[in-house]
Design a protein around this motif. Structure first.
Motif, mmCIF file in Angstrom:
data_model
loop_
_atom_site.group_PDB
_atom_site.id
_atom_site.type_symbol
_atom_site.label_atom_id
_atom_site.label_comp_id
_atom_site.label_asym_id
_atom_site.label_seq_id
_atom_site.Cartn_x
_atom_site.Cartn_y
_atom_site.Cartn_z
ATOM 1 N N LYS A 195 14.173 -13.740 -0.257
ATOM 2 C CA LYS A 195 12.857 -14.168 -0.728
ATOM 3 C C LYS A 195 11.807 -13.786 0.290
ATOM 4 C CE LYS A 195 14.385 -18.166 -3.400
ATOM 5 N NZ LYS A 195 14.252 -19.624 -3.598
ATOM 6 N N ILE A 196 10.621 -13.540 -0.184
ATOM 7 C CA ILE A 196 9.492 -13.284 0.713
ATOM 8 C C ILE A 196 8.243 -13.839 0.039
ATOM 9 C CG2 ILE A 196 9.040 -10.968 -0.213
ATOM 10 C CD1 ILE A 196 8.330 -10.110 2.650
ATOM 11 N N ALA A 197 7.311 -14.360 0.833
ATOM 12 C CA ALA A 197 6.094 -14.939 0.253
ATOM 13 C C ALA A 197 5.113 -13.837 -0.121
ATOM 14 C CB ALA A 197 5.446 -15.902 1.253
ATOM 15 N N PHE A 198 4.316 -14.103 -1.154
ATOM 16 C CA PHE A 198 3.310 -13.125 -1.586
ATOM 17 C C PHE A 198 2.485 -12.602 -0.407
ATOM 18 C CE2 PHE A 198 3.460 -15.574 -5.735
ATOM 19 C CZ PHE A 198 4.063 -14.557 -6.454
ATOM 20 N N GLU A 199 2.003 -13.544 0.426
ATOM 21 C CA GLU A 199 1.116 -13.154 1.525
ATOM 22 C C GLU A 199 1.810 -12.184 2.465
ATOM 23 O OE1 GLU A 199 1.685 -16.151 0.478
ATOM 24 O OE2 GLU A 199 -0.148 -17.366 0.340
ATOM 25 N N GLU A 200 3.093 -12.466 2.750
ATOM 26 C CA GLU A 200 3.843 -11.578 3.632
ATOM 27 C C GLU A 200 4.015 -10.202 2.995
ATOM 28 O OE1 GLU A 200 6.806 -14.621 5.990
ATOM 29 O OE2 GLU A 200 7.287 -14.120 3.910
ATOM 30 N N MET A 201 4.363 -10.199 1.708
ATOM 31 C CA MET A 201 4.566 -8.939 0.994
ATOM 32 C C MET A 201 3.285 -8.126 0.991
ATOM 33 S SD MET A 201 7.015 -7.306 -0.505
ATOM 34 C CE MET A 201 6.562 -5.569 -0.399
ATOM 35 N N LEU A 202 2.173 -8.828 0.836
ATOM 36 C CA LEU A 202 0.877 -8.156 0.819
ATOM 37 C C LEU A 202 0.618 -7.459 2.153
ATOM 38 C CD1 LEU A 202 -1.244 -8.004 -1.353
ATOM 39 C CD2 LEU A 202 -2.331 -10.024 -0.377
ATOM 40 N N GLU A 203 0.907 -8.167 3.255
ATOM 41 C CA GLU A 203 0.720 -7.552 4.568
ATOM 42 C C GLU A 203 1.673 -6.371 4.742
ATOM 43 O OE1 GLU A 203 -1.501 -7.931 6.692
ATOM 44 O OE2 GLU A 203 -2.359 -9.936 6.534
ATOM 45 N N LEU A 204 2.919 -6.557 4.329
ATOM 46 C CA LEU A 204 3.889 -5.475 4.485
ATOM 47 C C LEU A 204 3.488 -4.269 3.628
ATOM 48 C CD1 LEU A 204 7.245 -7.473 4.467
ATOM 49 C CD2 LEU A 204 6.169 -6.352 6.431
ATOM 50 N N ASP A 338 -19.230 10.158 24.983
ATOM 51 C CA ASP A 338 -18.118 10.992 24.537
ATOM 52 C C ASP A 338 -17.398 10.300 23.382
ATOM 53 O OD1 ASP A 338 -16.475 13.135 24.444
ATOM 54 O OD2 ASP A 338 -15.430 12.750 26.345
ATOM 55 N N LEU A 339 -16.699 11.084 22.601
ATOM 56 C CA LEU A 339 -15.920 10.547 21.486
ATOM 57 C C LEU A 339 -14.518 11.131 21.597
ATOM 58 C CD1 LEU A 339 -15.605 9.063 18.794
ATOM 59 C CD2 LEU A 339 -16.645 11.015 17.645
ATOM 60 N N ILE A 340 -13.534 10.258 21.843
ATOM 61 C CA ILE A 340 -12.166 10.736 22.085
ATOM 62 C C ILE A 340 -11.253 10.275 20.947
ATOM 63 C CG2 ILE A 340 -10.181 10.669 23.658
ATOM 64 C CD1 ILE A 340 -12.273 9.914 25.872
ATOM 65 N N ALA A 341 -10.558 11.225 20.334
ATOM 66 C CA ALA A 341 -9.615 10.878 19.266
ATOM 67 C C ALA A 341 -8.192 11.023 19.797
ATOM 68 C CB ALA A 341 -9.817 11.788 18.057
ATOM 69 N N ASP A 342 -7.413 9.974 19.648
ATOM 70 C CA ASP A 342 -6.004 10.007 20.049
ATOM 71 C C ASP A 342 -5.169 9.872 18.772
ATOM 72 O OD1 ASP A 342 -3.460 9.698 20.971
ATOM 73 O OD2 ASP A 342 -3.898 7.968 22.266
ATOM 74 N N THR A 343 -4.557 10.985 18.351
ATOM 75 C CA THR A 343 -3.805 10.949 17.093
ATOM 76 C C THR A 343 -2.319 10.740 17.345
ATOM 77 O OG1 THR A 343 -3.582 13.338 17.128
ATOM 78 C CG2 THR A 343 -5.463 12.435 15.915
ATOM 79 N N ASP A 344 -1.981 10.478 18.594
ATOM 80 C CA ASP A 344 -0.574 10.346 18.942
ATOM 81 C C ASP A 344 -0.176 8.883 19.093
ATOM 82 O OD1 ASP A 344 1.378 12.197 19.001
ATOM 83 O OD2 ASP A 344 1.464 12.362 21.184
ATOM 84 N N VAL A 345 -0.623 8.079 18.135
ATOM 85 C CA VAL A 345 -0.349 6.648 18.220
ATOM 86 C C VAL A 345 0.337 6.160 16.947
ATOM 87 C CG1 VAL A 345 -2.280 6.178 19.771
ATOM 88 C CG2 VAL A 345 -2.625 6.120 17.286
ATOM 89 N N ALA A 346 0.874 4.954 17.022
ATOM 90 C CA ALA A 346 1.490 4.330 15.846
ATOM 91 C C ALA A 346 1.146 2.854 15.875
ATOM 92 C CB ALA A 346 2.998 4.525 15.867
ATOM 93 N N LYS A 347 1.225 2.242 14.686
ATOM 94 C CA LYS A 347 0.941 0.815 14.596
ATOM 95 C C LYS A 347 2.243 0.090 14.295
ATOM 96 C CE LYS A 347 -1.430 -0.748 11.042
ATOM 97 N NZ LYS A 347 -2.577 -1.088 10.180
ATOM 98 N N VAL A 348 2.520 -0.967 15.046
ATOM 99 C CA VAL A 348 3.700 -1.788 14.775
ATOM 100 C C VAL A 348 3.213 -3.218 14.575
ATOM 101 C CG1 VAL A 348 5.869 -2.684 15.711
ATOM 102 C CG2 VAL A 348 5.243 -0.276 16.067
ATOM 103 N N SER A 349 3.733 -3.879 13.518
ATOM 104 C CA SER A 349 3.232 -5.210 13.172
ATOM 105 C C SER A 349 4.369 -6.178 12.924
ATOM 106 C CB SER A 349 2.382 -5.150 11.892
ATOM 107 O OG SER A 349 1.397 -4.151 11.987
ATOM 108 N N ALA A 350 4.185 -7.397 13.376
ATOM 109 C CA ALA A 350 5.092 -8.493 13.032
ATOM 110 C C ALA A 350 4.380 -9.356 12.000
ATOM 111 C CB ALA A 350 5.424 -9.316 14.271
ATOM 112 N N VAL A 351 5.082 -9.656 10.907
ATOM 113 C CA VAL A 351 4.478 -10.392 9.795
ATOM 114 C C VAL A 351 5.315 -11.630 9.488
ATOM 115 C CG1 VAL A 351 3.938 -10.308 7.315
ATOM 116 C CG2 VAL A 351 3.519 -8.301 8.761
ATOM 117 N N GLY A 352 4.671 -12.771 9.273
ATOM 118 C CA GLY A 352 5.421 -13.964 8.888
ATOM 119 C C GLY A 352 4.519 -15.148 8.643
ATOM 120 N N ILE A 353 4.757 -15.847 7.539
ATOM 121 C CA ILE A 353 3.933 -17.021 7.262
ATOM 122 C C ILE A 353 4.225 -18.142 8.259
ATOM 123 C CG2 ILE A 353 3.411 -16.709 4.809
ATOM 124 C CD1 ILE A 353 5.923 -18.297 4.163
ATOM 125 N N GLY A 354 5.409 -18.074 8.935
ATOM 126 C CA GLY A 354 5.753 -19.097 9.914
ATOM 127 C C GLY A 354 4.812 -19.122 11.109
#
Lengths: 412, 412
Positions: A195-204, A338-354
């Motif tokens: 089971k997963i909560a709607f809110e969590e699924m939405l974030e995922l 100056d304007l610097i673009a770094d395209t060598d990144v990633a996003k990692v997220s922890a999700v939980g209604i708890g």
């Protein structure tokens, strides 16, 4: 009779054999006493073929013609599914979007469903029909033209039908057997959630887990539609897959339910911006107008009237963001060195209604990453989510380490 | 502005390049000042693919689902044609059958058009749109379900639109450059006709010349629609192709306009039938009820109360005819000694409105065949047609000899 909505995605109807397998699943539910509304996607590959035709014909295409063309794949599957069910002696017929009609607004290629009258299909159920097969992804505008709901829109069609018909449940059949604590291709210990909560699924969903279209989850949450994600390639029991449901129904009591990631991020830094009241609006206004989806924002403490401003956006919007900001600079609305673009990144997220009730989640996350020697570039949090931007090369390591740290391999 | 209907068949829109070429032809007519209604078929091969899906799914399919499925190919072409015209700066949009709506009866898979309201499209012409692209072959039943008009039905769609909109002409673009005096693959001297009368075209179409769907010619004749058949693969002048028109407009004054043939015939003989009043009805009644299309009939002179009865029918209906006749015999309705099927025959026909006023055509035809040593098995005539059944191996020879005898290679 109670109504069930069953949605089959493109890989689940990719061949006549697979349509037959899906129809058997429908037959099982009919034999349990359900009247079933089946929502189908186009056979895998068909929509891409049609989109290819459109792009080759007209790079800046008329979205109304695009919709008329790409919606045809679903019509074929709907008819074939109805015929297959009839062959199995299950009374069935197909509906195209305009026949129901699935009424949408006029925002072609990303239309929103506004109304689904139920009388037409309910009358047929009353006459003994057991399955209404509906072409997903499409509707009809107030002007009587065909609209589509955006890629993955058949999920939204399914949830909207479940809401309109008061269905007991909306089962989304796909090529994975549920929602996982993280991507099993990255973390072998990933565990399927019951089971997963709607809110969590939405974030995922919005964080890149491509199981469900984000809008379908929003809709399910608003109308309290019980949503189940399960595989069309495995024998199914009644509690197979993952149930997306109200928070109260999710029994697990842990702070984090899943770890999501996205490779397609970029970090942009405006170096030495002249700081003044309204500077954020002056920067992010032009970005929004250019269609840049800014995700995380970080502003350093100003020194001597100047500051650095960092934000993240999808990597394919970097060029657009650069143009918007340089134009704003040329026009004298903002000033930066100056304007610097770094395209060598990633996003990692922890999700939980708890997270709402349990503290220390952020601290544990940061310590885990630090222990692995991973530097955090940007942080963003919401009530049930903590996201960090890191070097892309550490992405897999970060996902695995966080999965371990929050002990997601263990059922709660 | 005057209205022109242009219809493009499957081979004329088989690829995006060919759609572009067809769109250019449309652009030429628009630049001459016409408002154009373009009727399109599915891209070559698409309809066959969809029909294959249906047959594999359900051999005794629900024709309503068949229609919903196979009509999708035309929708794709209509949208792509509209986009291509827009790219050429020609204001255009697509219509699917239900959007016009093309109102038909409920005879799914072989529906008849009952009404085509013109207000919707005329309003758009009034707003500056120059081309209405309409998906051919399809309509909508009184019950709101999609219907199709039978294979080749886009020809009929085109003629029906030309009649409804009072079009100046209906141009049928196809992969041949007009109607010939006979099949050029059989008689190298075959000549393209500049004009042909509706009645002649009707006989040729029903005799197996596959240039136009028979029903489209009937419709054109009834509503006096000027019909032109021409090639989409050649540069076209205003008098290209063949004009199908009223008898009075055809200037050629010769007894025979064309030689048609059909390989798919069978000759059936009931040997020694007990002759009595009403015997023909007793034989041909059951055949009609079984759906056997009897073409030619010959009855020998009765001797001692018995006679032989010979008829022809399509070769793929022989089994059905045998069953119907043997059942009638078993039931005691008819009495015969033997039933012989000869499937090794062909039908060759001379067609021409000139036959009405010129005598000796039949005599010349029989003498020509006799001179070549070809035996005639059955003869059938109408006001403008003489057909003979002969051994199939002589078919090519007969076509060539008759083409020579009536000097069809020479313009009149």
């Amino acid at each position: 009779m109670p109504i069930l909505v069953m949605k089959f995605g493109g890989t689940s109807v990719a061949t006549l054999d697979r349509i037959r397998r899906a129809a058997k699943r429908v037959g099982v539910e009919v034999s349990k006493g359900y009247d079933v509304i089946v929502i189908v996607s186009a056979m895998a590959g068909e929509t891409n073929k049609l989109v290819g035709f459109v792009n080759e014909t007209s790079p800046l295409y008329d979205a109304r013609e695009y919709d008329a063309i790409v919606s045809s794949g679903e019509n074929v599957t709907a008819g074939l599914m109805a015929l297959t069910l009839q062959e199995m002696d299950v009374p069935a017929r197909s509906w195209q979007g305009w026949q129901v009609p699935v009424k949408t607004n006029s925002a072609h290629s990303s239309a929103r469903i506004e109304d689904i009258p139920t009388d037409n299909i309910m009358a047929k159920f009353g006459e003994g029909m057991r399955v209404a097969v509906v072409a997903g992804f499409q509707g009809v505008s107030p002007e009587g033209r065909i609209t589509t709901l955006g890629r993955g829109g058949s999920d939204t069609t399914a949830v909207a039908f479940a809401a309109a018909f008061g269905a007991e449940r909306c089962d989304i059949y796909t090529d994975v057997d549920g929602v996982y604590t993280t991507d099993p291709r990255i973390a072998s210990k990933a565990r399927k959630l019951d089971k997963i909560a709607f809110e969590e699924m939405l974030e995922l969903a919005s964080l890149g887990a491509k199981v469900l279209q984000t809008r379908s989850v929003e809709l399910a949450m608003r109308y309290k539609v019980k949503l189940r994600v399960l595989s069309s390639f495995e024998e199914q029991s009644d509690d197979a897959g993952t149930l997306v449901c109200d928070e109260e129904e999710v029994m697990e009591n842990r702070p984090v339910s899943g770890i999501a990631y996205s490779r397609d991020e970029a970090k942009m830094t405006l170096v030495s911006v002249a700081d003044r009241p309204g500077i954020a609006a002056a920067i992010f206004g032009p970005l929004a107008e250019s269609g840049v989806n800014v995700d995380m924002i970080i502003q350093n403490i100003a020194e001597e009237g100047r500051t650095d401003m960092t934000f993240s956006c999808p990597v394919d919007q970097v060029k657009r963001a650069e143009k918007a900001l340089n134009d704003a600079k040329t026009a004298g609305h903002i000033n930066f060195h100056d304007l610097i673009a770094d395209t060598d990144v990633a996003k990692v997220s922890a999700v939980g209604i708890g997270m709402r009730s349990q503290s220390g989640v952020a601290a544990k996350m940061f310590k885990t990453l630090s222990d692995e020697g991973i530097n955090i570039k940007v942080i963003a949090t919401s009530e049930i989510k903590i996201s960090v931007l890191i070097d892309r090369k550490y992405m897999e390591l970060a996902v695995q380490a966080l999965h371990d740290a929050f002990e997601l391999e263990k059922a709660a």
